[in-house]
Design a protein around this motif. Structure first.
Motif, PDB file in Angstrom:
ATOM      1  N   GLU A 162       8.034  21.595 -12.571  1.00  0.00           N
ATOM      2  CA  GLU A 162       8.634  22.286 -13.711  1.00  0.00           C
ATOM      3  C   GLU A 162      10.133  22.478 -13.469  1.00  0.00           C
ATOM      4  O   GLU A 162      10.536  22.939 -12.390  1.00  0.00           O
ATOM      5  N   ALA A 163      10.930  22.116 -14.479  1.00  0.00           N
ATOM      6  CA  ALA A 163      12.364  22.424 -14.443  1.00  0.00           C
ATOM      7  C   ALA A 163      12.550  23.760 -15.143  1.00  0.00           C
ATOM      8  O   ALA A 163      12.159  23.921 -16.311  1.00  0.00           O
ATOM      9  N   LYS A 209       8.698  32.372 -11.642  1.00  0.00           N
ATOM     10  CA  LYS A 209       9.014  32.038 -13.022  1.00  0.00           C
ATOM     11  C   LYS A 209       8.309  30.764 -13.455  1.00  0.00           C
ATOM     12  O   LYS A 209       7.752  30.673 -14.556  1.00  0.00           O
ATOM     13  N   ALA A 210       8.284  29.766 -12.553  1.00  0.00           N
ATOM     14  CA  ALA A 210       7.631  28.498 -12.882  1.00  0.00           C
ATOM     15  C   ALA A 210       6.119  28.686 -13.037  1.00  0.00           C
ATOM     16  O   ALA A 210       5.502  28.137 -13.962  1.00  0.00           O
ATOM     17  N   MET A 255      19.836  25.245 -13.437  1.00  0.00           N
ATOM     18  CA  MET A 255      18.564  24.553 -13.613  1.00  0.00           C
ATOM     19  C   MET A 255      18.028  24.153 -12.220  1.00  0.00           C
ATOM     20  O   MET A 255      18.747  23.543 -11.424  1.00  0.00           O
ATOM     21  N   VAL A 256      16.787  24.526 -11.996  1.00  0.00           N
ATOM     22  CA  VAL A 256      16.160  24.274 -10.701  1.00  0.00           C
ATOM     23  C   VAL A 256      14.812  23.588 -10.945  1.00  0.00           C
ATOM     24  O   VAL A 256      14.055  23.992 -11.837  1.00  0.00           O
ATOM     25  N   ASP A 257      14.543  22.539 -10.170  1.00  0.00           N
ATOM     26  CA  ASP A 257      13.228  21.886 -10.234  1.00  0.00           C
ATOM     27  C   ASP A 257      12.281  22.568  -9.238  1.00  0.00           C
ATOM     28  O   ASP A 257      12.590  22.684  -8.053  1.00  0.00           O
ATOM     29  N   VAL A 258      11.131  22.983  -9.720  1.00  0.00           N
ATOM     30  CA  VAL A 258      10.123  23.626  -8.866  1.00  0.00           C
ATOM     31  C   VAL A 258       8.874  22.748  -8.851  1.00  0.00           C
ATOM     32  O   VAL A 258       8.354  22.379  -9.902  1.00  0.00           O
TER      33      VAL A 258
END
Length: 702
Positions: free
Chosen positions: A61-62, A77-78, A46-49
């Motif tokens: 967006e996560a 992707k975000a 999981m990455v926060d953008v």
């Protein structure tokens, strides 16, 4: 816009990691690793953008990514999940994000674009090369490089000056308009107001008096959108004492060089300085090359400029070695079916008027162009805002120079209602266009130039309008102040504040300063050579008098209480002073006073002297007289070496003998602007032999 900046940004942002140490360029260091191979057994992270543009946050967006994917994959992707448009450009340096949400890189000059950080730090590689880890926070933002600059130099001891500050690569925020967000490097200066001209230009108004030292101006981080700008260094220049001193400095600079320009010759002549004789040959060569040899490609402005110069140096433009320059003007020829009068735009019309009016030359009734026709055509090309352009059109781009030049050409016709109205509109346009630092900012010429100011001064003074008046004073700086701020230490003038001494700027500056000097003295227009001033001062011995009739001088002497004409034996012009030696020998009883003469001295040539050329000297000047035999050092002998003023009265001087040399020093300063004679009459040597030949040297005090 996109195509324009792609190639620039792709290469430039390799350097952005140096310029922006807390960010990283969204560029790939090596295109061979743009695509990460994804294992079917790879873990999910999981990455926060976060994405932040010029106007604020675009998304937070996560998202879930697969082990081995990179920061650019996460961004794509975000953005896709939120239907945010973006573009990525492939280049020799890797993949680069060129736009997000329609915010394109490079819109602020090429040093701005999309950058990224991971967990608040800037990776050393591009976004497509950085492999993300679980719980990473990836932030993409529109980054800028900020630099502030100014073309303004502040004059020492000036009160409440203003400067224009330009921003490169970024835009100012509303915080830039708060004086508290600026730090001034002089303790006696504070900022009263900051006004915004554009999103990349502001004007700062100071309170206080400027010290001599240069100082810095620092903007806080809040004043710009992107990276904080470095400190701005403000240059403080020496104040100019007066226009006459500035004229003397620029004159000396010009005379130290070769005079080859018509405009320089005009400036010198009107400054009362003798134009070097070498220029006469240059003038005639220019007529031959530009008029005779170039007849098939004739520029009418060449004929006009040479006509003006001819008036300045006392030549007849109707007969320059058989060439009639005036005819080339009012009977303009066609080249490729275009009248040369208008082939160069409004320039030809303007300087046709100037040339014809230098000495009010007569125009034949059957000429192709007369003054009325030229004036009418020029008025028809005035823009609605009062300006003129170079084009023979009333919709061309406004030009400060052309507007000022039109004022020069129209000045003699200002009593005509249509002309008067046009002049008033033009003056209003120029006044409203004058910037906060006293000059005129024009991108076409590189910014704020001295030449535009010089031309406006000439145009205003030709119409009896004061360039130092309230209408042309902004923030306490008038047109004369502004022009003088361009003068360099060597006496010449710069084109722009950041430049060095420039030939064109110098020749226009001497004309502007002389035009103002003539205006303050009530001595007419710069380009008017029609009449010698009736206020011309003539100084002479009490037994001599000069009678001036237009430009002719007749010398009379009082003999037995009756005045009668005597001969003019010798004449000399030096720095605007005309020296006339009158006596019993000679062949003529009148002389033509040269154009530009500011004072006439009539000297009684009462005995045969060995004459030495006159000289202009300082009020404290010491002369050294050298003899071929040692002089007898006695009061009676040294009394034969003396100084007298124009009236024949002896002036107190100290005369000292030292071998072959004698020095003559004034006991009090000589008077400025006056003529004196150093006279040597029959001194004797130590052997008692008379040094028989009398000698005289005339000198004028600066």
């Amino acid at each position: 816009m996109f195509k324009r900046y792609v190639s620039i940004i792709a290469s430039v942002l390799l350097a952005v990691t140096i310029l922006l140490p807390t960010t990283s360029s969204v560029a790939l260091a090596n295109s061979d690793v743009q695509q990460s191979k994804i294992s079917t057994q790879a873990a999910n992270y999981m990455v926060d953008v976060e994405v932040e543009g010029l106007s604020g946050v675009i998304l937070k967006e996560a998202i879930q990514v697969t082990e081995g994917q990179n920061a650019l994959d996460a961004l794509k992707k975000a953005l896709t999940s939120q239907n945010v448009k973006y573009t990525v450009q492939e280049s020799d340096f890797g993949a680069y994000v060129t736009s997000i949400n329609n915010e394109e890189a490079g819109t602020l000059g090429g040093w701005d674009g999309w950058n990224y950080t991971v967990n608040g730090q800037a990776p050393s590689v591009g976004a497509a090369a950085y492999v993300v880890k679980d719980t990473d926070v990836v932030k993409f933002f529109y980054g800028r490089w900020a630099a502030i600059s100014t073309t303004t130099e502040v004059i020492e001891h000036s009160e409440n000056p203003a400067i224009t500050v330009n921003l490169i690569g970024d835009t100012f925020t509303p915080a830039a308009l708060e004086p508290a967000n600026w730090t001034v490097g002089q303790s006696n200066l504070t900022i009263s107001t900051v006004t915004q001209n554009t999103d990349q230009q502001i004007t700062i108004q100071f309170n206080g008096k400027v010290d001599r030292e240069n100082f810095s101006l620092v903007a806080s981080e809040e004043t710009v959108v992107g990276k904080a700008a470095d400190a701005l260094q403000i240059t403080v220049v020496a104040s100019q004492a007066s226009v006459p001193e500035a004229i003397e400095k620029v004159t000396n600079y010009i005379l130290s060089k070769s005079v080859s320009s018509e405009w320089t010759a005009v400036g010198l002549a009107k400054a009362g300085v003798a134009v070097p004789e070498s220029y006469t040959d240059i003038f005639e060569q220019n007529v031959q090359q530009q008029i005779v040899e170039n007849s098939g490609r004739l520029k009418i402005t060449d004929a006009e400029r040479l006509t003006i110069a001819a008036a300045a140096i006392g030549k007849d433009p109707k007969n320059i070695n058989g060439i009639d320059l005036l005819d080339k003007i009012y009977n303009s020829i066609d080249i490729k079916n275009v009248d040369t009068m208008t082939r160069q735009g409004t320039n030809g019309l303007i300087f046709a008027l100037v040339a014809l009016d230098t000495k009010n030359y007569e125009v034949p009734k059957d000429a192709r162009w007369n003054r009325e026709k030229i004036v009418e055509a020029l008025l028809s090309y005035q823009r609605a805002d009062g300006a003129w352009s170079l084009a023979t059109s009333n919709t061309g781009a406004a030009s400060y120079d052309m507007t000022a030049m039109a004022l020069i050409g129209l000045a003699p016709y200002n009593e005509q209602p249509a002309v008067k109205k046009a002049v008033e509109k033009a003056v209003t346009f120029l006044s409203e266009s004058q910037g906060p630092t006293g000059g005129f900012n024009e991108t076409f010429v590189g910014g704020i130039s001295s030449e535009a100011t010089s031309q406006v001064i000439i145009g205003l003074t030709a119409n009896n309008i004061d360039p130092q008046g309230e209408q042309f004073t902004k923030n306490g700086i008038n047109l004369i102040d502004h022009l003088l701020s361009f003068q360099t230490e060597n006496g010449g003038f710069k084109h722009t504040m950041t430049g060095s001494t420039d030939g064109m700027a110098t020749e226009q500056a001497i004309q502007g300063l002389v035009a103002f000097d003539l205006f303050t003295k009530g001595e007419g227009r710069l380009y008017d050579f029609s009449v010698i001033s009736t206020q011309l001062e003539v100084s002479s011995h009490s037994t001599l008098q000069g009678i001036v009739n237009n430009s002719l001088l007749n010398v009379q002497k009082n003999k037995n209480e009756a005045w009668s004409s005597i001969f003019i034996e010798n004449t000399e012009i030096i720095e605007g002073y005309y020296i006339v030696q009158a006596g019993e020998q000679g062949t003529k009883k009148e002389t033509l006073i040269p154009e530009g003469t500011k004072k006439v001295f009539i000297v009684d040539n009462d005995r045969p002297y060995r004459y030495f050329d006159a000289k202009v000297v300082e009020p404290t000047h010491t002369f050294t007289v050298t003899f071929n035999k040692e002089i007898q050092d006695s009061k009676a002998n040294l009394d034969k070496i003396y100084v007298e003023d124009i009236t024949g009265k002896r002036v107190p001087v100290t005369v000292k003998a030292n071998g072959l040399e004698v020095t003559v020093t004034p006991e009090a300063n000589y008077m400025k602007g006056q003529l004196y004679s150093l006279v040597v009459i029959d001194p004797v040597s130590i052997e008692g032999k008379t040094l028989k030949q009398a000698a005289r040297k005339l000198f004028i005090i600066k």
